[in-house]
Design an enzyme around this catalytic site. Structure first.
Site, short mmCIF file in Angstrom:
data_model
loop_
_atom_site.label_atom_id
_atom_site.label_comp_id
_atom_site.label_asym_id
_atom_site.label_seq_id
_atom_site.Cartn_x
_atom_site.Cartn_y
_atom_site.Cartn_z
N ASP A 229 1.30 62.00 -20.49
CA ASP A 229 0.84 62.81 -19.37
C ASP A 229 2.01 63.34 -18.54
O ASP A 229 1.84 64.26 -17.74
CB ASP A 229 -0.16 62.05 -18.48
CG ASP A 229 0.30 60.66 -18.10
OD1 ASP A 229 1.01 60.01 -18.89
OD2 ASP A 229 -0.05 60.21 -16.99
N ASP B 91 4.49 56.75 -11.99
CA ASP B 91 3.06 56.45 -11.79
C ASP B 91 2.79 55.64 -10.53
O ASP B 91 1.69 55.71 -9.97
CB ASP B 91 2.52 55.66 -12.99
CG ASP B 91 2.26 56.55 -14.19
OD1 ASP B 91 1.66 57.61 -14.02
OD2 ASP B 91 2.66 56.15 -15.30
N HIS C 231 -6.40 58.08 -20.67
CA HIS C 231 -6.10 57.10 -21.72
C HIS C 231 -7.19 57.18 -22.79
O HIS C 231 -7.88 56.20 -23.06
CB HIS C 231 -6.03 55.66 -21.17
CG HIS C 231 -4.82 55.40 -20.31
ND1 HIS C 231 -4.79 54.43 -19.35
CD2 HIS C 231 -3.60 55.97 -20.28
CE1 HIS C 231 -3.61 54.42 -18.76
NE2 HIS C 231 -2.87 55.36 -19.31
N HIS D 172 1.09 61.43 -9.97
CA HIS D 172 -0.35 61.76 -9.94
C HIS D 172 -0.81 61.80 -8.49
O HIS D 172 -0.44 60.93 -7.69
CB HIS D 172 -1.20 60.69 -10.64
CG HIS D 172 -0.94 60.53 -12.11
ND1 HIS D 172 -1.30 61.48 -13.04
CD2 HIS D 172 -0.38 59.52 -12.81
CE1 HIS D 172 -0.96 61.05 -14.25
NE2 HIS D 172 -0.40 59.87 -14.13
N HIS E 156 4.45 51.31 -14.80
CA HIS E 156 3.67 50.32 -15.48
C HIS E 156 4.03 50.16 -16.94
O HIS E 156 3.35 49.41 -17.65
CB HIS E 156 2.17 50.69 -15.36
CG HIS E 156 1.82 51.95 -16.13
ND1 HIS E 156 0.84 51.95 -17.07
CD2 HIS E 156 2.33 53.18 -16.13
CE1 HIS E 156 0.72 53.17 -17.60
NE2 HIS E 156 1.61 53.92 -17.04
N TYR F 248 -6.85 52.99 -9.30
CA TYR F 248 -5.68 53.22 -10.16
C TYR F 248 -4.85 51.94 -10.25
O TYR F 248 -4.47 51.50 -11.34
CB TYR F 248 -4.87 54.34 -9.51
CG TYR F 248 -3.68 54.85 -10.28
CD1 TYR F 248 -3.78 56.02 -11.03
CD2 TYR F 248 -2.46 54.21 -10.24
CE1 TYR F 248 -2.69 56.51 -11.72
CE2 TYR F 248 -1.36 54.69 -10.91
CZ TYR F 248 -1.49 55.84 -11.64
OH TYR F 248 -0.40 56.33 -12.32
#
Ligand code: FEO
Length: 398
Positions: A84, A166, A24, A227, A147, A194
């Site tokens: 991403d 995510d 970010h 991720h 999110h 995270y």
């Protein structure tokens, strides 16, 4: 590019980013790197789920084209439009501009706003299904605010795989692919960091989504986040952990955070911590100088703590910059169910503790004591007052 079999005709094509230290922009520290996981289903239909971050777009598309004839990809699923995961779309769609992209309506809107391309979007809603052949289907599940508003999960029947975007991921580089193959404590620490820094503000949505998933009562054999490592041994363990984290999570920890100029506020912090420990030796007290610690690690500590004490020296009738920045962060992350109090040393006017106390209330903390001030360097009487302040704070949890 890492190319591994996930199950049957499902594989993962991932960029393991060992170099990444900030995400970010510079906002989020990633001490253990990360990965960007895309998935390929090769049944009667060939389906790509998500892509990787733009700096690796060419590497990704080259690797994908070695694996499969790009023109044979029947459709693409975009679970989420953040760069991403969508960053390789421009490179990929140069080769296959008409290939349908299945995503939520807000994902289409966000993709159009980011890439300004008239790609062949097909919007879906919860419960919509697409056959991939051989009796298997993709089922889409909107997961708004997990999110981003555009997020969705995709479930593959037959193989019982949940592609969770995510959610349930970690910024954790590993060549080991599976959560059961890595150092659990290191990995779950990254998963928690995270959650605390990215997903935390959306706790109520997490609880709602988990209840919805439980009500569907579908078998889940593997959870594939975008991720980090994937979950296959008791994969629901991470869902249960998320349910715990989303429910005003706290451990028996208290964090004493401070920002100091000439150590007066540091001495207060140390004495407050001592008072907490004297009153309740079971509490794991952390003393944290905000200037010397990574912001996201501090926020993770706040997330884990049942209470925090936030201190700052006063300068120019205000709190110091690190304390102001921390207040801004903890307000944004919407921590709930935590107690707090403020303190600080001062030379002239001493506004910082009161401002901090008001800021903590505004950030949703239950402030359990009036702010404590000490003038100049705390003397023995002031240190004793700090210990008493810490002890009373510890007793507020009794
Ligand atoms: Fe990993 Fe919200 O992107």
């Amino acid at each position: 590019m890492k190319d591994v079999k996930v199950k049957n005709n499902v594989s993962m094509l991932a960029k393991i980013d060992w170099e990444l230290r900030h995400f970010h922009g510079e906002e989020l520290s990633t001490h253990k790197g990360s990965s960007y996981n895309a998935f390929l289903i090769q049944e009667e239909k060939t389906v790509l789920i998500d892509t990787v971050w733009k700096p690796f777009a060419k590497e990704f598309v080259d690797a994908l084209s070695r694996k499969v004839d790009l023109s044979k990809i029947d459709f693409i699923v975009a679970n989420h439009s953040e760069v991403d995961h969508s960053g390789s779309f421009p490179e990929l769609m140069r080769h296959i501009p008409d290939t349908p992209i299945y995503c939520t309506a807000s994902c289409e809107r966000f993709m159009r706003a980011q890439y300004h391309q008239n790609w062949n979007f097909k919007t879906v809603r919860t419960g919509d299904k697409l056959s991939v052949g051989n009796g298997k289907e993709l089922v889409f599940i909107e997961a708004s605010m997990l999110h981003w508003p555009d997020t969705m999960f995709t479930y593959l029947t037959g193989d019982n795989i949940l592609f969770s975007s995510d959610a349930f991921g970690q910024h954790f580089a590993s060549e080991m692919v599976w959560a059961d193959k890595v150092d659990y404590n290191v990995m779950i620490t990254e998963a928690l960091k995270y959650y605390a820094n990215i997903v935390g503000p959306f706790g109520p949505f997490v609880i709602k989504k988990i209840k919805e998933m439980q009500a569907l009562n579908v078998p889940i054999d593997i959870i594939c986040p975008d991720h980090g490592v994937l979950w296959r041994e008791n994969p629901l363990q991470i869902v249960e952990t998320y349910a715990k984290w989303a429910d005003q999570y706290k451990e028996n920890r208290i964090a004493v955070l401070y920002s100091t100029m000439w150590n007066g506020t540091r001495i207060m912090a140390e004495n407050i911590a001592k008072g907490i420990q004297e009153a309740d030796p079971t509490v794991d007290v952390q003393i944290i100088n905000l200037a010397h610690n990574d912001k996201n690690d501090v926020l993770t500590e706040v997330f884990r703590s049942k209470g925090i004490l936030l201190g700052s020296a006063t300068a120019n009738n205000n709190m110091l910059g690190e304390a102001a920045a921390m207040l801004c962060e903890i307000k944004a992350l919407k921590f709930r169910g935590k107690k707090a109090a403020a303190f600080g040393s001062y030379g002239w006017s001493g506004e910082a503790p009161k401002l901090l106390s008001e800021g903590l209330k505004d950030a949703g903390f239950e402030v359990v004591a009036d702010p404590l001030r000490a003038s100049w360097q705390p003397d023995e009487a002031a240190c004793a007052q700090c210990r008493e302040f810490g002890a009373n704070f510890a007793k507020a949890f009794a």
